[in-house]
Design a protein around this motif. Sequence first.
Motif, PDB file in Angstrom:
ATOM      1  N   SER A   1       0.756  -1.173   0.151  1.00 37.99           N
ATOM      2  CA  SER A   1       0.061   0.065  -0.275  1.00 37.99           C
ATOM      3  C   SER A   1       1.125   0.952  -0.434  1.00 37.99           C
ATOM      4  O   SER A   1       0.490   2.407  -0.161  1.00 37.99           O
ATOM      5  CB  SER A   1      -0.796   0.095   1.297  1.00 37.99           C
TER       6      SER A   1
ATOM      7  N   GLN B   1       2.073   1.604  -3.380  1.00 36.50           N
ATOM      8  CA  GLN B   1       0.879   2.099  -3.862  1.00 36.50           C
ATOM      9  C   GLN B   1       0.126   4.026  -4.197  1.00 36.50           C
ATOM     10  O   GLN B   1       0.556   4.484  -4.677  1.00 36.50           O
ATOM     11  CB  GLN B   1      -0.640   1.747  -3.743  1.00 36.50           C
ATOM     12  N   GLN B   2       0.708   4.275  -2.956  1.00 38.29           N
ATOM     13  CA  GLN B   2       0.671   5.945  -2.623  1.00 38.29           C
ATOM     14  C   GLN B   2       1.738   6.571  -3.293  1.00 38.29           C
ATOM     15  O   GLN B   2       1.495   8.135  -3.344  1.00 38.29           O
ATOM     16  CB  GLN B   2       0.580   5.913  -1.273  1.00 38.29           C
TER      17      GLN B   2
ATOM     18  N   SER C   1       0.911   6.366  -7.130  1.00 40.01           N
ATOM     19  CA  SER C   1      -0.236   7.432  -7.139  1.00 40.01           C
ATOM     20  C   SER C   1       0.669   8.711  -6.964  1.00 40.01           C
ATOM     21  O   SER C   1       0.135   9.974  -8.041  1.00 40.01           O
ATOM     22  CB  SER C   1      -1.260   7.439  -6.337  1.00 40.01           C
TER      23      SER C   1
ATOM     24  N   ALA D   1       3.258   9.807  -9.998  1.00 38.29           N
ATOM     25  CA  ALA D   1       2.303   9.868 -11.056  1.00 38.29           C
ATOM     26  C   ALA D   1       1.253  11.397 -11.144  1.00 38.29           C
ATOM     27  O   ALA D   1       1.191  11.697 -12.654  1.00 38.29           O
ATOM     28  CB  ALA D   1       1.371   8.916 -11.455  1.00 38.29           C
ATOM     29  N   ALA D   2       0.973  11.762 -10.109  1.00 40.80           N
ATOM     30  CA  ALA D   2       0.412  13.070 -10.659  1.00 40.80           C
ATOM     31  C   ALA D   2       0.881  14.407 -10.682  1.00 40.80           C
ATOM     32  O   ALA D   2       0.527  15.319 -11.286  1.00 40.80           O
ATOM     33  CB  ALA D   2      -1.262  13.195  -9.320  1.00 40.80           C
TER      34      ALA D   2
ATOM     35  N   ARG E   1      -2.911  11.075 -20.137  1.00 36.92           N
ATOM     36  CA  ARG E   1      -2.529  10.638 -18.400  1.00 36.92           C
ATOM     37  C   ARG E   1      -1.934   9.489 -18.635  1.00 36.92           C
ATOM     38  O   ARG E   1      -2.092   8.763 -19.141  1.00 36.92           O
ATOM     39  CB  ARG E   1      -4.547  10.518 -17.790  1.00 36.92           C
ATOM     40  N   GLN E   2      -1.570   9.097 -17.075  1.00 32.96           N
ATOM     41  CA  GLN E   2      -0.584   8.091 -16.103  1.00 32.96           C
ATOM     42  C   GLN E   2      -1.836   7.110 -16.459  1.00 32.96           C
ATOM     43  O   GLN E   2      -3.241   7.607 -16.023  1.00 32.96           O
ATOM     44  CB  GLN E   2       0.102   8.362 -15.724  1.00 32.96           C
TER      45      GLN E   2
ATOM     46  N   PRO F   1      -3.622   3.926 -14.109  1.00 32.14           N
ATOM     47  CA  PRO F   1      -4.302   4.363 -12.600  1.00 32.14           C
ATOM     48  C   PRO F   1      -2.846   2.974 -11.953  1.00 32.14           C
ATOM     49  O   PRO F   1      -2.385   1.970 -12.957  1.00 32.14           O
ATOM     50  CB  PRO F   1      -5.896   3.991 -12.469  1.00 32.14           C
ATOM     51  N   VAL F   2      -2.622   3.182 -10.822  1.00 32.85           N
ATOM     52  CA  VAL F   2      -1.382   2.048 -10.485  1.00 32.85           C
ATOM     53  C   VAL F   2      -1.956   1.236  -9.957  1.00 32.85           C
ATOM     54  O   VAL F   2      -3.147   0.986  -8.681  1.00 32.85           O
ATOM     55  CB  VAL F   2      -0.931   2.545  -9.094  1.00 32.85           C
TER      56      VAL F   2
ATOM     57  N   ASN G   1      -4.304  -1.614  -8.374  1.00 32.40           N
ATOM     58  CA  ASN G   1      -3.774  -2.359  -6.622  1.00 32.40           C
ATOM     59  C   ASN G   1      -3.375  -4.445  -6.655  1.00 32.40           C
ATOM     60  O   ASN G   1      -4.036  -5.188  -7.187  1.00 32.40           O
ATOM     61  CB  ASN G   1      -5.504  -2.982  -5.888  1.00 32.40           C
TER      62      ASN G   1
END
Length: 159
Positions: free
Chosen positions: A8, A11-12, A15, A18-19, A147-148, A150-151, A153
């Motif tokens: 997690s 993933q955080q 995210s 990437a933004a 856009r990128q 999404p990461v 899960n």
Amino acid sequence: MTNLNLDSLDQQILSMIAADARVPFLEVARLCNVSGAAIHQRIQKLTRQGVIKGSQYVLDPVALGYDTCAFIGIFLKDPSDFDRVVAELRKIPEVVACHYTTGDYDMFIKIYARNNHHMLSIIHDQLQPLGLQRTETIISFNEAISRQLPVPNCLPDEQ
């Protein structure tokens, strides 16, 4: 699918960067409730794994005077010329992407030109001499989505 075992925290981090690739590591650390060193180590690990391929500034082609964007499907006279043609395409700065494809085209490229006359010059003077059978050009009026991904899960207990 490659099994990376992203937790997690990974993933955080992914995210957030990437933004905004310019977000400071200490800001990421604060929002993730971990140390800056932990973020730095995770970024290095994700880079070594090939999940992160680098960071870059995104330049606006229109602001640089490139008002025309086009996608060009390329038909080669000899499909065994892929590597040679790609090597030559790398020398044309207006070619910003090249893909091997299925379907009608042998390859598909994205180019930017200052205007239609410049586009014609690129196609006629730089692409056609590469030994192409023919090309099909699709001009883009506007990029509606950029856009990128999404990461995903990837937590083992949530798959």
